[in-house]
Design a protein around this motif. Sequence first.
Motif, PDB file in Angstrom:
ATOM      1  N   GLU A  10      -9.275   2.317   5.024  1.00  0.00           N
ATOM      2  CA  GLU A  10      -9.353   1.929   3.625  1.00  0.00           C
ATOM      3  C   GLU A  10      -8.314   2.705   2.820  1.00  0.00           C
ATOM      4  O   GLU A  10      -8.199   3.926   2.926  1.00  0.00           O
ATOM      5  CB  GLU A  10     -10.746   2.205   3.055  1.00  0.00           C
ATOM      6  N   GLN A  50      -4.904  13.153  -2.566  1.00  0.00           N
ATOM      7  CA  GLN A  50      -5.167  13.833  -3.835  1.00  0.00           C
ATOM      8  C   GLN A  50      -5.840  15.182  -3.598  1.00  0.00           C
ATOM      9  O   GLN A  50      -5.491  16.188  -4.217  1.00  0.00           O
ATOM     10  CB  GLN A  50      -6.022  12.964  -4.748  1.00  0.00           C
ATOM     11  N   ASP A 108       2.115   1.861  -3.511  1.00  0.00           N
ATOM     12  CA  ASP A 108       1.036   2.397  -4.335  1.00  0.00           C
ATOM     13  C   ASP A 108       0.797   3.873  -4.029  1.00  0.00           C
ATOM     14  O   ASP A 108       0.612   4.696  -4.938  1.00  0.00           O
ATOM     15  CB  ASP A 108      -0.239   1.591  -4.102  1.00  0.00           C
ATOM     16  N   ARG A 110       0.828  -1.209   0.000  1.00  0.00           N
ATOM     17  CA  ARG A 110       0.000   0.000   0.000  1.00  0.00           C
ATOM     18  C   ARG A 110       0.863   1.260   0.000  1.00  0.00           C
ATOM     19  O   ARG A 110       0.522   2.268  -0.633  1.00  0.00           O
ATOM     20  CB  ARG A 110      -0.934   0.013   1.219  1.00  0.00           C
ATOM     21  N   ASN A 122       1.386   7.280  -6.513  1.00  0.00           N
ATOM     22  CA  ASN A 122       0.306   8.240  -6.759  1.00  0.00           C
ATOM     23  C   ASN A 122       0.705   9.654  -6.354  1.00  0.00           C
ATOM     24  O   ASN A 122       0.490  10.610  -7.115  1.00  0.00           O
ATOM     25  CB  ASN A 122      -0.958   7.806  -6.029  1.00  0.00           C
ATOM     26  N   ALA A 136      -8.354   3.415  -0.268  1.00  0.00           N
ATOM     27  CA  ALA A 136      -8.985   4.362  -1.193  1.00  0.00           C
ATOM     28  C   ALA A 136      -9.246   5.707  -0.519  1.00  0.00           C
ATOM     29  O   ALA A 136      -9.098   6.765  -1.147  1.00  0.00           O
ATOM     30  CB  ALA A 136     -10.289   3.772  -1.728  1.00  0.00           C
ATOM     31  N   ASP A 137      -9.630   5.678   0.760  1.00  0.00           N
ATOM     32  CA  ASP A 137      -9.868   6.933   1.482  1.00  0.00           C
ATOM     33  C   ASP A 137      -8.562   7.701   1.672  1.00  0.00           C
ATOM     34  O   ASP A 137      -8.538   8.936   1.616  1.00  0.00           O
ATOM     35  CB  ASP A 137     -10.505   6.646   2.845  1.00  0.00           C
ATOM     36  N   ARG A 138      -7.500   6.990   1.897  1.00  0.00           N
ATOM     37  CA  ARG A 138      -6.186   7.629   2.066  1.00  0.00           C
ATOM     38  C   ARG A 138      -5.728   8.289   0.765  1.00  0.00           C
ATOM     39  O   ARG A 138      -5.269   9.430   0.751  1.00  0.00           O
ATOM     40  CB  ARG A 138      -5.178   6.574   2.521  1.00  0.00           C
ATOM     41  N   LEU A 139      -5.881   7.556  -0.326  1.00  0.00           N
ATOM     42  CA  LEU A 139      -5.510   8.108  -1.626  1.00  0.00           C
ATOM     43  C   LEU A 139      -6.342   9.343  -1.947  1.00  0.00           C
ATOM     44  O   LEU A 139      -5.817  10.355  -2.422  1.00  0.00           O
ATOM     45  CB  LEU A 139      -5.690   7.052  -2.711  1.00  0.00           C
ATOM     46  N   GLU A 140      -7.635   9.263  -1.699  1.00  0.00           N
ATOM     47  CA  GLU A 140      -8.503  10.409  -1.973  1.00  0.00           C
ATOM     48  C   GLU A 140      -8.083  11.626  -1.160  1.00  0.00           C
ATOM     49  O   GLU A 140      -8.055  12.756  -1.665  1.00  0.00           O
ATOM     50  CB  GLU A 140      -9.964  10.057  -1.673  1.00  0.00           C
TER      51      GLU A 140
END
Length: 342
Positions: free
Chosen positions: A314, A323, A30, A27, A34, A316-320
């Motif tokens: 999650e 960003q 990834d 993770r 990003n 996805a929440d971290r990536l969001e």
Amino acid sequence: MSRDLAVSVLDLVGMRTGEPAGSAIGRSVDLARNVEQWGYKRYWLAEHHSISGLACSATSVLIGHVAGATKTIRVGSGGIMLPNHAPLVVAEQFGTLAALYPGRIDLGLGRAPGGDALTMRALRRDLHQTGEDFPALLEELQTYLGPEKPGQPVKAIPGQGSHVPITLLGSSGFSAQLAGTLGLPFAFAAHFAPQYLYAAAHLYREHFRPSTVLEKPYLMVAVQVIAAETDSAARRLFTTPQQRFLRLIRNQPVELLPPVDSMASLWQDWEQAAVQSKLGAAIVGSGATVKAGLEKLARDTGADELIVVTDTYEAADRLESYQRVAELARAIEVRPGTIVEV
């Protein structure tokens, strides 16, 4: 001259309950790929030992792995706890990393042990060293990373002459004053010690002396941030780091736990106060809320760069969140210190 607010990442490589370390490290890779695309300046990895839930004990190994999986972002330590290591070994490790990834490696240094007394003994076999010998250890390390001196009996190979950039990390005034005196960048750990932030920032600037590395002070501030679509959504995600700090003060494993609707039933009043004091600088909310918080923190501290610490259950929440922060930072202007790149 002003520019957009520089933002970077600090990663503790958090694991979920029962999760293998390799999955958590995946993770992190990834995330690094990003944030590189989103314009983050650095990706730093912490050093912690014997803490269930954190896979960041072999920091230099992780740095090499992340640097090898990315192309342009600077990768480094946030930080190497220098009293745990022989300066020669640190110089050899980071000299090797700098040889593999030229111009991309940072060496952030702290003086905390990164673990308890038993862990310190297991790491060093000698407890005579204390944080007070940090300046001497730092000077020795700088000798190994600088140009070879005539008659120098021990050399770091690779490492000698590499001039790997050093940043001092701290959560109090000691490293702030030392960084200023030596003319080095300083990164303050407001992500867990916000109460000392402004005093340390003042000390750093008050004691700053120009050096071959820096002409002006360069202050970095690490801060917990979670950005989401709404304030309420972000506050719910924030219960994951709140639970981590709650378990930390209870001396329990600190694996990532799913968010909850309310923390009220999980902590006692004194525990709530303790957690809130640790997370007092956190910036949590919608885009508008987070932008206002980032602007205020940069303005009030004069920070040249913010190091964003974001842990959600999650990925996805971290990536969001990262960003969103990248987009917000591009709309915030600061007047930075001047770093002389070596």
